[in-house]
Design a protein around this motif. Sequence first.
Motif, mmCIF file in Angstrom:
data_model
loop_
_atom_site.group_PDB
_atom_site.id
_atom_site.type_symbol
_atom_site.label_atom_id
_atom_site.label_comp_id
_atom_site.label_asym_id
_atom_site.label_seq_id
_atom_site.Cartn_x
_atom_site.Cartn_y
_atom_site.Cartn_z
ATOM 1 N N ALA A 60 -19.714 8.639 -7.107
ATOM 2 C CA ALA A 60 -18.656 9.494 -7.345
ATOM 3 C C ALA A 60 -18.014 8.636 -8.955
ATOM 4 O O ALA A 60 -17.510 9.411 -10.256
ATOM 5 N N ILE A 78 -12.071 16.067 -5.584
ATOM 6 C CA ILE A 78 -12.445 16.443 -4.637
ATOM 7 C C ILE A 78 -12.823 16.704 -3.624
ATOM 8 O O ILE A 78 -13.021 17.289 -2.611
ATOM 9 N N GLU A 82 -13.880 19.451 -1.209
ATOM 10 C CA GLU A 82 -14.035 19.539 0.383
ATOM 11 C C GLU A 82 -13.152 20.346 1.289
ATOM 12 O O GLU A 82 -14.219 20.972 1.891
ATOM 13 N N VAL A 87 -18.534 20.708 -1.695
ATOM 14 C CA VAL A 87 -18.688 19.385 -1.187
ATOM 15 C C VAL A 87 -18.669 18.586 -0.801
ATOM 16 O O VAL A 87 -17.572 19.037 0.592
ATOM 17 N N ARG A 89 -18.256 14.677 0.555
ATOM 18 C CA ARG A 89 -18.118 13.121 0.531
ATOM 19 C C ARG A 89 -19.111 12.183 1.627
ATOM 20 O O ARG A 89 -18.631 12.902 2.527
ATOM 21 N N VAL A 101 -20.963 11.896 -3.740
ATOM 22 C CA VAL A 101 -20.824 13.140 -3.651
ATOM 23 C C VAL A 101 -21.558 14.293 -3.791
ATOM 24 O O VAL A 101 -23.037 13.782 -4.140
#
Length: 156
Positions: A60, A78, A82, A87, A89, A101
Amino acid sequence: MAEPRWLTPREAEVWGTYRRLRRELQRAQHQQLQRDSGLSAADYALLAPLSEAPEGVLRAKDLGAEVGWERSRLSHQISRMEKRGLVTREACPEDARGSMVRLTRRGRDMVEAAAPQHVELVRRLFFEPFTADEIDVFGEYLTRVLRTVEERIAEE
């Protein structure tokens, strides 16, 4: 305290043109991405480097540096991505405080679908006004300015 070195009228005009150009290019990019792919310019800004990274994963911290964003802006973006399945994490194996990520299959599909129209927009708006020789000269000018900015930032 030294007297400010004010811009000349021509310098002020060029600076204003640059600022308008930057704003209008960003607006055009955002509109094109929304219309053609449903992605925001912020989505694309993160998806593009992830799609080019080995295995579609970046720290990240490195992703934030790549796009020039502060940690909080990156984290919020992010999180939004998500929720849309673009994406994920993951824990960082080298640093328990850091995170990775990862581009999902959906994220890769979306950035790959958006890329051709995005590249066409960049070509049409940014490169077509120039000849090949002018692109070379312009590239040299941009490199010179970027080097100066990076050197000054490093000094501070």
